[in-house]
Design an enzyme around this catalytic site. Sequence first.
Site, PDB file in Angstrom:
ATOM      1  N   ASP A  48      58.379  25.483  35.065  1.00  0.00           N
ATOM      2  CA  ASP A  48      59.775  25.535  34.611  1.00  0.00           C
ATOM      3  C   ASP A  48      60.178  26.967  34.245  1.00  0.00           C
ATOM      4  OD1 ASP A  48      59.276  22.848  34.776  1.00  0.00           O
ATOM      5  OD2 ASP A  48      59.931  22.366  32.752  1.00  0.00           O
ATOM      6  N   ARG A 197      63.891  16.829  24.313  1.00  0.00           N
ATOM      7  CA  ARG A 197      63.388  18.149  24.670  1.00  0.00           C
ATOM      8  C   ARG A 197      64.406  18.926  25.515  1.00  0.00           C
ATOM      9  NH1 ARG A 197      59.494  14.650  27.723  1.00  0.00           N
ATOM     10  NH2 ARG A 197      60.074  14.627  29.920  1.00  0.00           N
ATOM     11  N   GLU A 270      66.064  15.457  33.008  1.00  0.00           N
ATOM     12  CA  GLU A 270      65.404  16.634  32.453  1.00  0.00           C
ATOM     13  C   GLU A 270      66.245  17.903  32.558  1.00  0.00           C
ATOM     14  OE1 GLU A 270      60.985  16.409  32.281  1.00  0.00           O
ATOM     15  OE2 GLU A 270      61.251  16.065  34.435  1.00  0.00           O
TER      16      GLU A 270
END
Length: 427
Positions: A48, A197, A270
């Site tokens: 990421d 998150r 995400e």
Amino acid sequence: MTLPSDAGRHPSSWTREQAERIERTDDNVAPIIYPPTNDAFPELHIWDTWLLRTRDGSMADFDGWRVVVSLTAPADLLPGKRHDVAALRYFYSRDGQEWHRGGRVFEEGTTFGSRQWAGSALYDDGDLYFFYTASGRKGEEELTYEQRLAVGHGGSVEADNDGVDISGPFEHEIMLTADGEHYETESQSRGMIYTFRDPWFFEDPQTGKTHLLFEGNTPVPEGSDACGGDAAQQEFNGCIGVATSESGDPTEWEIQPPLVEGTCVNQELERPHVVVRDDRYYLFTPSHEHTFAPGLHGFDGLYGFVADSLDGEYEPLNESGLVVANPGNAPFQAYSWLAFDHRDEILVHSFFNYYDLRGRSLDDVADLPPEEQQRRFGGNFAPTLRLGVDGDETWVRGTLAHGHIPTRDEELEEPFEPRRGRRFGGY
């Protein structure tokens, strides 16, 4: 926790009817990725990645250098174990193509959590803010998956002809934890994966307000009538969350209701982030094929929604939400796509994930010999994708080189664009 005055806003929904339209077409399938000729960072697993940006969303410039931040781990670790030791490291480049390795952003042992997961980074008039997910607890004997939104701020950045140096000390704060009302706590979770998150800083150009987007799960009590009462579908309850800083202080946030809910559709939305162009808000999120609810079939890909304001109401791009899919014969070749604006198109960075699996699933990878697991994991920057955008439609225009991240003032060659609108019959 006090909610802001606009907490009465209702989230937009990504519905099963919309997600049932997901399919691979010439417009959305990414080209096959091949390993780069040279691996610039063979000692690291890199996945990421995000840009060090200013408040207006543009790339920060340090004496002609641009900076990205990535999750990293030592390359001698099996790829599947990298999340257990993930740490933030920065890289810098003059031209957005040749990248140089910087150090760890934070000194070991100074952060919250037992490891750091994805976030974002802000350079604001000399001040540095590195937002991250504090996963687990510092010093824990066995890894846990508690997740809190954290920030390290302070530090300094220096740049010269030789490169960029970012150093501490940083002051660390926990900004937000799940409230149990709008965002599921770990104890409430009954699904396959728990999420709270991926904090992503965003200043709205229309309103000037300061926001933090993140990934979460919508609480769905057992016995609820959500998903027609289907308990199996109810476990798939991902959402895109948002918090607001009324003062603009990047360390002070008030939770708001989600922007988009994917209950009955998908468990993990995400690394949510926004690109604003032509006064429209393009909200992007990567997701996996295995996180779609029973009865739906999606892909490891980038998904997106569009609205006339940050608050919505959001509609899925391309009717289904699918923006970019990995090809059927390389279904896990890339992941963790990050979209950013470039002139008349949107560019999409990602990391080179698993390749040459020859029909194996990700579960099968763990059964391979260690050297084969390493060989089949890219663990570095993938080629940058180029997207065309027209209202609520997007299409893949072409690619740039591995890890190419140009600034808006850097002109790109006109891409070759295949004929649009065809299905990929071979997939």
